[in-house]
Design a protein around this motif. Structure first.
Motif, short mmCIF file in Angstrom:
data_model
loop_
_atom_site.label_atom_id
_atom_site.label_comp_id
_atom_site.label_asym_id
_atom_site.label_seq_id
_atom_site.Cartn_x
_atom_site.Cartn_y
_atom_site.Cartn_z
N TRP B 55 0.84 -1.21 0.00
CA TRP B 55 0.00 0.00 0.00
C TRP B 55 0.87 1.25 0.00
N PHE B 56 1.97 1.19 0.75
CA PHE B 56 2.91 2.32 0.75
C PHE B 56 3.33 2.62 -0.69
N GLU B 57 3.66 1.56 -1.42
CA GLU B 57 4.11 1.74 -2.81
C GLU B 57 2.99 2.35 -3.65
N ALA B 58 1.79 1.81 -3.51
CA ALA B 58 0.66 2.31 -4.30
C ALA B 58 0.43 3.80 -4.04
N ALA B 59 0.59 4.21 -2.78
CA ALA B 59 0.38 5.62 -2.43
C ALA B 59 1.48 6.51 -3.00
N ARG B 60 2.72 6.07 -2.91
CA ARG B 60 3.83 6.86 -3.50
C ARG B 60 3.62 7.02 -4.99
N GLU B 86 15.53 2.13 2.75
CA GLU B 86 15.09 1.82 4.11
C GLU B 86 13.58 1.94 4.20
N ALA B 87 12.98 1.07 4.97
CA ALA B 87 11.54 1.14 5.22
C ALA B 87 11.29 0.91 6.69
N ASN B 88 10.32 1.64 7.22
CA ASN B 88 9.97 1.49 8.63
C ASN B 88 8.46 1.51 8.77
N GLN B 118 6.80 9.90 3.89
CA GLN B 118 6.09 9.48 5.10
C GLN B 118 4.74 8.94 4.66
N ILE B 119 4.28 7.85 5.26
CA ILE B 119 3.00 7.27 4.88
C ILE B 119 2.19 6.92 6.13
N TYR B 132 7.71 5.08 7.01
CA TYR B 132 8.42 5.89 6.02
C TYR B 132 9.22 4.98 5.11
N THR B 133 9.57 5.53 3.95
CA THR B 133 10.48 4.83 3.05
C THR B 133 11.48 5.83 2.50
N HIS B 134 12.73 5.41 2.41
CA HIS B 134 13.79 6.23 1.83
C HIS B 134 14.20 5.60 0.50
#
Lengths: 168, 168, 168, 168
Positions: B55-60, B86-88, B118-119, B132-134
């Motif tokens: 979902w993070f990916e879909a939102a980015r 990095e992903a958290n 930030q998600i 978050y993802t970097h």
């Protein structure tokens, strides 16, 4: 200073064929839209073959929800589940990253003990994958086969209740 | 005889806060809606912890697309990719089957070599998962780090171009 | 005519460092092997960033099972689950299709209410991804936090019970 | 003080039926073992129906690798891929969390343009899911159908080259 932006729009969300009577079949379908993500693809550059079954499920779920019987209601109030007994997929073309695909679903058969769905995935009118899934009705308390609930039969035969909510 | 049903609606699809100037940050966000499917859940009855990264990916991806630079364009025209370094994820509450969740994303940092997002995933206003993802910028031809393209910096700083297409 | 082929082999399956006393920490680790499949990869040609969390889970599960407390026993007899409260991943290199990766896991902290694991994915000695997961103990009946069961604390501190079954 | 523990074992890893001649068919099979993880399951408490196709792929891949032609070699040296054109699954029983399942695969047909596999997933001798996948040979440079390479035909007809490496 912050402002708020309100966007009003007039749109045609659905334009679905209606038959004069209710009933399941190819005329009583639902279409779910889905945007392909990176996580759906594999190193061949296209959608991984197993992931279409996820979309099949999402489309069946939308079919029921738009007819007034969300699958979770079936579980919670009827205490019935519809596990898949058979699935078939024919891969004609590949779905690609970022495509907004159409996942079309309708009911092809209802008996006292099972339900059959047909599903077609397409992109801009081109058929990508066609398949079907068969489902048995299971009593959640016993884990044993049971009759397809009348409530479900009615929902499956109902026309789509248009809501305008494209996520519905 | 068949009839065709046309549904016209007037709806507010977006009501997003705008800052008076462009720029990345918490005021310049996108929200993607997603309906949880069975395939997202695990036997604990809630969404499996890895699937939030989908979902993070879909939102980015939606964030970029709505600002005029679909990720596939970045790949095809800039020959640049943004692999995650990095992903958290912090799991506060669990997303459940059939919930229509909000996945909110914004940019927290842009340097010459990396981008940070930030998600937040929420349901009906309740925060479920925050993370978050970097990302590093990679030259697709060489596979080596490269500068974040100006084209991308501009898109990341742009306000959302409202289209009214909720699948956009 | 059919023949039956029996293959006897003498192999060293494990050669793990042992400390003279039990206890959690980097010296008391488990390694799970996994062969990367197409379905793990994405169109970038490498493993999709969310899928490492699947491997993290598989490794934690092996850690417990090899110490005599399969996670399903924890659920069934202790009525306790260990949902993830935080996960972190740092991506150094990418795992590739058909690689047989090592997923190494150990416990970094145990308190009365949570457990922390460190996980490292490597291929032929090269570190690919390093991360951690934090877990709260939850009473399955109430869904509320509970104390980490003594049974679990004991298992986490135990050395690996070598079985020679590489699938264990 | 640290000690090192060496475990030597004598085990029978495979005991496979051999026919007197090579050739594809039910007698020339491979079995892949896989331990079910949480991430494979869904809220029904059993393995999600799409995930069996991941296992089908892993088993086909093992079949080729154990006969001396890893799929990545097929891609890299023959420049040929084998995308799935049809998949079928019949679900008899459900695989459960932590079960160590057997995924058995063999070739049912080879023509000049396609290859067909049969796959059976079982647990402790009980059949869970049976299915098949059909594959076309595709020239990676053109994306067009091509003849099944002789190299591949030979590998598919070969008996399993026993290695004793259970991850092979």
């Amino acid at each position: 200073m912050q402002q708020f932006r309100l966007i009003f729009e007039t749109r045609v969300w659905y334009c679905s064929r209606m038959t004069s009577t209710n009933g399941y079949g190819p005329d009583n379908f639902s279409i779910l839209n889905y945007r392909v993500i990176y996580g759906d693809t594999d190193k061949m550059g296209v959608v991984y073959y197993a992931n279409y079954l996820r979309w099949f499920e999402a489309a069946r779920s939308a079919y029921l929800r738009r007819r007034g019987l969300p699958y979770s209601d079936l579980e919670n109030t009827e205490k019935v589940q519809l596990p898949v007994t058979e699935a078939n997929l024919r891969y004609h073309r590949s779905a690609m990253y970022e495509q907004l695909v159409d996942i079309k679903v309708w009911v092809t058969d209802i008996t006292s003990i099972q339900v059959k769905f047909q599903i077609e995935v397409s992109f801009e009118g081109d058929l990508l994958v066609r398949g079907y899934t068969h489902h048995a009705a299971i009593n959640m308390a016993t884990g044993r086969p049971t009759r397809v609930p009348e409530n479900l039969v009615n929902a499956l035969n109902r026309s789509e209740q248009i809501t305008g909510n494209p996520f519905f």
